[in-house]
Design a protein around this motif. Sequence first.
Motif, mmCIF file in Angstrom:
data_model
loop_
_atom_site.group_PDB
_atom_site.id
_atom_site.type_symbol
_atom_site.label_atom_id
_atom_site.label_comp_id
_atom_site.label_asym_id
_atom_site.label_seq_id
_atom_site.Cartn_x
_atom_site.Cartn_y
_atom_site.Cartn_z
ATOM 1 N N LYS A 24 0.827 -1.209 0.000
ATOM 2 C CA LYS A 24 0.000 0.000 0.000
ATOM 3 C C LYS A 24 0.863 1.261 0.000
ATOM 4 C CE LYS A 24 -3.649 2.230 2.729
ATOM 5 N NZ LYS A 24 -4.464 2.127 3.966
ATOM 6 N N HIS A 25 2.051 1.178 0.611
ATOM 7 C CA HIS A 25 2.948 2.328 0.685
ATOM 8 C C HIS A 25 4.037 2.279 -0.388
ATOM 9 C CE1 HIS A 25 0.967 2.791 4.582
ATOM 10 N NE2 HIS A 25 1.399 4.041 4.568
ATOM 11 N N ASN A 26 3.761 1.542 -1.447
ATOM 12 C CA ASN A 26 4.638 1.505 -2.637
ATOM 13 C C ASN A 26 6.056 1.010 -2.341
ATOM 14 O OD1 ASN A 26 2.589 2.557 -4.386
ATOM 15 N ND2 ASN A 26 2.960 4.575 -3.462
ATOM 16 N N ILE A 27 6.156 0.098 -1.386
ATOM 17 C CA ILE A 27 7.443 -0.560 -1.108
ATOM 18 C C ILE A 27 7.400 -1.913 -1.803
ATOM 19 C CG2 ILE A 27 8.952 -1.517 0.674
ATOM 20 C CD1 ILE A 27 7.715 0.535 2.621
ATOM 21 N N LYS A 28 8.273 -2.113 -2.771
ATOM 22 C CA LYS A 28 8.275 -3.377 -3.503
ATOM 23 C C LYS A 28 8.732 -4.519 -2.607
ATOM 24 C CE LYS A 28 8.632 -1.984 -8.319
ATOM 25 N NZ LYS A 28 9.362 -2.220 -9.591
ATOM 26 N N ILE A 29 8.209 -5.701 -2.899
ATOM 27 C CA ILE A 29 8.479 -6.869 -2.054
ATOM 28 C C ILE A 29 9.034 -8.013 -2.895
ATOM 29 C CG2 ILE A 29 7.499 -8.531 -0.423
ATOM 30 C CD1 ILE A 29 5.146 -6.550 -0.048
ATOM 31 N N GLY A 30 10.135 -8.564 -2.450
ATOM 32 C CA GLY A 30 10.683 -9.774 -3.039
ATOM 33 C C GLY A 30 10.859 -10.816 -1.959
ATOM 34 N N LEU A 31 10.590 -12.059 -2.290
ATOM 35 C CA LEU A 31 10.746 -13.136 -1.309
ATOM 36 C C LEU A 31 11.484 -14.305 -1.935
ATOM 37 C CD1 LEU A 31 8.447 -14.499 1.388
ATOM 38 C CD2 LEU A 31 9.123 -16.096 -0.432
ATOM 39 N N PHE A 32 12.472 -14.804 -1.190
ATOM 40 C CA PHE A 32 13.192 -16.003 -1.606
ATOM 41 C C PHE A 32 12.510 -17.217 -0.996
ATOM 42 C CE2 PHE A 32 16.312 -19.327 -0.638
ATOM 43 C CZ PHE A 32 16.717 -19.628 -1.926
ATOM 44 N N TYR A 33 12.059 -18.124 -1.868
ATOM 45 C CA TYR A 33 11.388 -19.345 -1.422
ATOM 46 C C TYR A 33 12.429 -20.441 -1.274
ATOM 47 C CZ TYR A 33 7.520 -22.646 -0.941
ATOM 48 O OH TYR A 33 6.624 -23.576 -0.453
ATOM 49 N N ARG A 34 12.719 -20.761 -0.038
ATOM 50 C CA ARG A 34 13.871 -21.586 0.293
ATOM 51 C C ARG A 34 13.853 -22.967 -0.345
ATOM 52 N NH1 ARG A 34 17.395 -21.250 4.125
ATOM 53 N NH2 ARG A 34 16.301 -19.480 4.997
ATOM 54 N N ASP A 35 12.709 -23.612 -0.297
ATOM 55 C CA ASP A 35 12.712 -25.021 -0.678
ATOM 56 C C ASP A 35 11.298 -25.491 -0.956
ATOM 57 O OD1 ASP A 35 13.798 -27.527 -1.152
ATOM 58 O OD2 ASP A 35 14.996 -27.512 0.678
ATOM 59 N N VAL A 36 11.188 -26.561 -1.698
ATOM 60 C CA VAL A 36 9.894 -27.191 -1.913
ATOM 61 C C VAL A 36 9.993 -28.669 -1.500
ATOM 62 C CG1 VAL A 36 10.289 -27.818 -4.336
ATOM 63 C CG2 VAL A 36 7.966 -27.245 -3.574
ATOM 64 N N HIS A 37 10.793 -28.884 -0.445
ATOM 65 C CA HIS A 37 11.054 -30.248 0.028
ATOM 66 C C HIS A 37 9.777 -30.956 0.447
ATOM 67 C CE1 HIS A 37 10.953 -28.962 4.385
ATOM 68 N NE2 HIS A 37 11.076 -27.816 3.755
ATOM 69 N N TRP A 38 8.757 -30.192 0.843
ATOM 70 C CA TRP A 38 7.503 -30.796 1.290
ATOM 71 C C TRP A 38 6.764 -31.531 0.164
ATOM 72 C CZ3 TRP A 38 2.956 -28.486 -0.723
ATOM 73 C CH2 TRP A 38 3.137 -27.238 -1.335
ATOM 74 N N LYS A 39 7.216 -31.384 -1.060
ATOM 75 C CA LYS A 39 6.618 -32.088 -2.193
ATOM 76 C C LYS A 39 7.334 -33.411 -2.499
ATOM 77 C CE LYS A 39 3.875 -30.648 -4.766
ATOM 78 N NZ LYS A 39 2.415 -30.866 -4.828
ATOM 79 N N PHE A 40 8.396 -33.720 -1.753
ATOM 80 C CA PHE A 40 9.211 -34.894 -2.069
ATOM 81 C C PHE A 40 9.094 -35.962 -0.982
ATOM 82 C CE2 PHE A 40 11.027 -31.510 -4.587
ATOM 83 C CZ PHE A 40 11.333 -32.141 -5.786
ATOM 84 N N ASP A 41 9.338 -37.196 -1.395
ATOM 85 C CA ASP A 41 9.156 -38.342 -0.492
ATOM 86 C C ASP A 41 10.081 -38.298 0.718
ATOM 87 O OD1 ASP A 41 7.146 -39.355 -2.065
ATOM 88 O OD2 ASP A 41 8.425 -40.772 -3.136
ATOM 89 N N HIS A 42 11.314 -37.802 0.544
ATOM 90 C CA HIS A 42 12.252 -37.818 1.680
ATOM 91 C C HIS A 42 11.736 -36.979 2.843
ATOM 92 C CE1 HIS A 42 13.613 -33.970 -0.150
ATOM 93 N NE2 HIS A 42 13.932 -33.667 1.089
ATOM 94 N N PHE A 43 10.938 -35.945 2.554
ATOM 95 C CA PHE A 43 10.372 -35.096 3.600
ATOM 96 C C PHE A 43 9.231 -35.821 4.328
ATOM 97 C CE2 PHE A 43 6.988 -32.061 4.767
ATOM 98 C CZ PHE A 43 7.678 -31.265 5.674
ATOM 99 N N LYS A 44 8.533 -36.684 3.619
ATOM 100 C CA LYS A 44 7.325 -37.305 4.162
ATOM 101 C C LYS A 44 7.606 -38.513 5.051
ATOM 102 C CE LYS A 44 4.736 -35.765 0.111
ATOM 103 N NZ LYS A 44 4.002 -36.162 -1.099
ATOM 104 N N LYS A 45 8.843 -39.034 4.990
ATOM 105 C CA LYS A 45 9.179 -40.227 5.772
ATOM 106 C C LYS A 45 9.005 -39.983 7.267
ATOM 107 C CE LYS A 45 12.476 -42.535 2.708
ATOM 108 N NZ LYS A 45 13.878 -42.896 2.501
ATOM 109 N N GLY A 46 8.333 -40.917 7.930
ATOM 110 C CA GLY A 46 8.200 -40.846 9.387
ATOM 111 C C GLY A 46 7.153 -39.867 9.880
#
Length: 374
Positions: free
Chosen positions: A103-125
């Motif tokens: 709203k105050h015209n400050i641009k926003i950038g975000l680094f998305y660290r990982d998408v590990h939650w989409k992979f099997d190794h994250f889901k184990k256990g």
Amino acid sequence: MEKKQCIFHIPIDLRGQKNSGSSVRPNKMIEAFQNIGYKVEIIMGDGKKRKQKIREIKKKIKKGEKYDFLYSESSNLPTLLTETHHFPRYPFLDFRFFRFCKKHNIKIGLFYRDVHWKFDHFKKGKSKYKLIIGEWFYKYDLWQYRKHLDVFYLPNKKMLPYIPISFNGEIEELPPGGSIPGRDLEPTNTRSRSNDNQLRIFYVGGLSSLYNLELLFKATQALDFVSLVVCCREEEWNKEKEKYEQYLNNRIKIVHEQGKELYSYFNQADILNLFVEPIPYWDVAIPLKLFEYISNQRPIIAVKNTAVGNFITKNKIGWTCEYSLKALQDLLSQLYSDKIDEKKEIHVKKANIKALKCNNTWEVRAHKVVADLK
């Protein structure tokens, strides 16, 4: 001269964690923004601390304080679950602030660290219930990013097909950076001559299903001209050593060091290792250690057609091969022959790394964010 200011946001606490894996990147980015002349207002910590800092910054903005941009980094956890008890006590805090900045015209950038939650190794256990709840909150983050971000940063654009929400703004790559080491690497001819008949490999990092080094251990055991140093956390070695102990000999050394203690291992290495089992995650992942290796100016081996392997091949800073014991042994034999016969291939790769590393520092990454968002 106009003051340069930016806002750095991350929904976790980085204090006292400078050497932990998940905190290295955000700490380096904060330092990089400062190094290129920015005063950085940092929003981090638990919800209570972030709320207080957000209130302070909002007051400044309302009074006319100018910020060039807001740069954020995601957590490994969904934003709403980053409290120690993982209960969403502050469901609107961070994204309301994003909306305020927009709203105050400050641009926003975000680094998305990982998408590990989409992979099997994250889901184990993990229970099915936890996975369903967790996925909902990860998708909620993405939905909010779609609404508020000007630039969505990924470590590698190959990650994009795994992200289940389309994004209308700019999508840019912002891989990890490296640092120019605060010391000179020893020239090859000053090393100890006791191991000159060895091809010396060094690996520093995790040991897990994500970082499976079993094929490298097998190859080293079989080739009497190869020596290997693996540096990992002691608790990880204790957890995984049953898998690896069968391959140990006097040419394989396990150490548990960090920081400046690693310098001598980098100095003594001929090549550095990122040759790990290519589970699907490695199709898209670019680990921070790739750029740590580049900073230390040693050629790298990796698996062909992975994201890391493609980067290495494109920039001619090492070698890749298929993930098989024979292919790896053939590659190591070739590199040993090159070293002994002084065919200079290793030196050519080192020269390529030297040229590359100056264009891949954390400060270069910070300059890109400034150019994208200012």
